[in-house]
Design an enzyme around this catalytic site. Structure first.
Site, PDB file in Angstrom:
ATOM      1  N   CYS A 109       0.882  -1.171   0.000  1.00  0.00           N
ATOM      2  CA  CYS A 109       0.000   0.000   0.000  1.00  0.00           C
ATOM      3  C   CYS A 109       0.917   1.218   0.000  1.00  0.00           C
ATOM      4  O   CYS A 109       1.532   1.537   1.032  1.00  0.00           O
ATOM      5  CB  CYS A 109      -0.908  -0.003   1.230  1.00  0.00           C
ATOM      6  SG  CYS A 109      -1.970   1.470   1.313  1.00  0.00           S
ATOM      7  N   HIS A 118      -1.958  -4.630 -10.725  1.00  0.00           N
ATOM      8  CA  HIS A 118      -2.650  -3.458 -11.294  1.00  0.00           C
ATOM      9  C   HIS A 118      -2.931  -3.668 -12.778  1.00  0.00           C
ATOM     10  O   HIS A 118      -2.074  -4.154 -13.508  1.00  0.00           O
ATOM     11  CB  HIS A 118      -1.791  -2.199 -11.131  1.00  0.00           C
ATOM     12  CG  HIS A 118      -1.735  -1.713  -9.710  1.00  0.00           C
ATOM     13  ND1 HIS A 118      -2.639  -0.818  -9.197  1.00  0.00           N
ATOM     14  CD2 HIS A 118      -0.912  -2.059  -8.679  1.00  0.00           C
ATOM     15  CE1 HIS A 118      -2.362  -0.605  -7.921  1.00  0.00           C
ATOM     16  NE2 HIS A 118      -1.336  -1.345  -7.576  1.00  0.00           N
ATOM     17  N   GLU A 131      -9.979   0.229  -6.391  1.00  0.00           N
ATOM     18  CA  GLU A 131      -9.012  -0.624  -5.686  1.00  0.00           C
ATOM     19  C   GLU A 131      -9.578  -2.005  -5.367  1.00  0.00           C
ATOM     20  O   GLU A 131     -10.732  -2.139  -4.921  1.00  0.00           O
ATOM     21  CB  GLU A 131      -8.598   0.032  -4.362  1.00  0.00           C
ATOM     22  CG  GLU A 131      -7.628   1.173  -4.510  1.00  0.00           C
ATOM     23  CD  GLU A 131      -6.929   1.487  -3.210  1.00  0.00           C
ATOM     24  OE1 GLU A 131      -6.671   0.548  -2.434  1.00  0.00           O
ATOM     25  OE2 GLU A 131      -6.658   2.671  -2.959  1.00  0.00           O
ATOM     26  N   CYS A 143      -4.637   6.207  -4.889  1.00  0.00           N
ATOM     27  CA  CYS A 143      -4.026   4.876  -4.741  1.00  0.00           C
ATOM     28  C   CYS A 143      -2.553   5.033  -5.119  1.00  0.00           C
ATOM     29  O   CYS A 143      -2.249   5.333  -6.281  1.00  0.00           O
ATOM     30  CB  CYS A 143      -4.724   3.869  -5.660  1.00  0.00           C
ATOM     31  SG  CYS A 143      -3.985   2.218  -5.608  1.00  0.00           S
ATOM     32  N   GLY A 169      -1.251   2.369  -7.381  1.00  0.00           N
ATOM     33  CA  GLY A 169      -1.953   2.582  -8.660  1.00  0.00           C
ATOM     34  C   GLY A 169      -1.321   3.708  -9.462  1.00  0.00           C
ATOM     35  O   GLY A 169      -1.205   3.628 -10.689  1.00  0.00           O
TER      36      GLY A 169
HETATM   37  N1  API Z   1      -6.128  -2.208  -2.686  1.00  0.00           N
HETATM   38  C1  API Z   1      -4.711  -2.558  -2.787  1.00  0.00           C
HETATM   39  C2  API Z   1      -3.984  -2.245  -1.459  1.00  0.00           C
HETATM   40  C3  API Z   1      -3.933  -0.755  -1.154  1.00  0.00           C
HETATM   41  C4  API Z   1      -3.282   0.024  -2.253  1.00  0.00           C
HETATM   42  C5  API Z   1      -3.449   1.536  -2.198  1.00  0.00           C
HETATM   43  N2  API Z   1      -4.257   2.069  -1.141  1.00  0.00           N
HETATM   44  C6  API Z   1      -2.094   2.225  -2.291  1.00  0.00           C
HETATM   45  O1  API Z   1      -1.932   3.369  -1.811  1.00  0.00           O
HETATM   46  O2  API Z   1      -1.175   1.627  -2.915  1.00  0.00           O
HETATM   47  C7  API Z   1      -4.584  -4.049  -3.117  1.00  0.00           C
HETATM   48  O3  API Z   1      -5.519  -4.797  -2.838  1.00  0.00           O
HETATM   49  O4  API Z   1      -3.541  -4.440  -3.653  1.00  0.00           O
END
Ligand code: API
Length: 264
Positions: free
Chosen positions: A63, A151, A200, A209, A212
């Site tokens: 994250c 991603h 997400e 994100c 992301g």
């Molecule tokens: N939903 C993402 C985790 C959080 C990513 C996001 N909040 C960031 O800042 O990178 C996943 O399942 O891989």
């Protein structure tokens, strides 16, 4: 805390055990309106070990915004210029940037189909994800990449023209992604600016994100659409992403905000 609007509930579990099950994570995320729940734990080798759960309850490995938020806490606490945080995707370095911003080195992007992972061997620069009737597929082919988490990035002319809450889940759990996928909708404004919205995995449409933003920049630069350094404009704020040629690492710089803290 939040990182460019990406909302987190962060527990300091260095002196107290924090072993939540999925129901407890979901309850905390609901109560705190958090996209992710995280716990800072002791680590024998680096400054801390960071565990991350999506608001839907499952534990994940990366994250970006959340790691930046924790780095901000640890940098202030230790009065150091750099901290190292162990995540399940590897040890990441955090450091102060100008104007109160925080930079995280997210390491190298992973581009093998088995790294993402995909359920079949395909060229990750353009995987064929058919959504909707065969004669009217919703979207073009996304580029895919892993930043320690999967991603899929669709390059579109206008991010606001897409019904992301409906399309996002169709891609998030598409059979091509056996571990699910975070779904980015990226509009290249110019060679140094990308507008991005992300559905997400396990959290839905968030204000930002971090991984992301890294994924969108890497896929855009790899396709020759942008330079290797660009400003990513998300709903909740801006992130500067730089995919360094020198070491192939992706640096993410952006704001962090401590909204409230309390003893439980
Ligand atoms: N939903 C993402 C985790 C959080 C990513 C996001 N909040 C960031 O800042 O990178 C996943 O399942 O891989």
């Amino acid at each position: 805390m939040n990182g460019a609007g990406n909302a987190f509930a962060i527990f300091d579990a260095r002196d107290r055990k924090f072993t939540p099950d999925a129901d407890r994570i979901r309850a905390i995320a609901e109560q705190m309106q958090a996209d992710q729940v995280m716990s800072i734990e002791r680590d024998t080798m680096v400054d801390s070990y960071l565990r991350i759960w999506n608001s839907s309850g499952e534990e994940v490995d990366a994250c970006g915004n959340g790691t930046r938020a924790v780095a901000h806490l640890l940098l202030a606490e230790a009065q150091k210029d750099q901290v190292k945080i162990r995540t399940n995707a590897g040890v990441l370095k955090g450091q102060k940037a100008d104007n109160g911003l925080v930079t995280i080195d997210m390491g190298s992007p992973l581009m093998g189909w088995e790294d993402i992972p995909l359920s079949e061997k395909m060229d990750v620069r353009g995987v064929d994800v058919r959504i909707g009737p065969m004669d009217k597929p919703y979207l073009a082919k996304p580029a895919v990449v892993s930043m320690g988490n999967p991603h899929a990035v669709f390059f579109v002319d206008d991010v606001d023209a897409y019904d992301i809450p409906n399309i996002g889940p169709l891609v998030e759990w598409h059979p091509l992604f056996p571990e699910g996928v975070n779904v980015g909708f990226a509009q290249v404004i110019d060679r140094e600016t990308i507008r991005l919205r992300v559905w997400e995995r396990g959290a839905g449409l968030t204000k930002a994100c971090g991984t992301g933003a890294c994924a969108a920049l890497v896929c855009a630069a790899r396709a020759g659409k942008t330079e290797r350094r660009a400003k990513l404009i998300l709903d909740g704020g801006e992130l500067i992403i730089h995919w360094q040629e020198s070491d192939d690492h992706v640096l993410m710089t952006g704001p962090v905000e401590l909204e409230m803290s309390f003893e439980v």
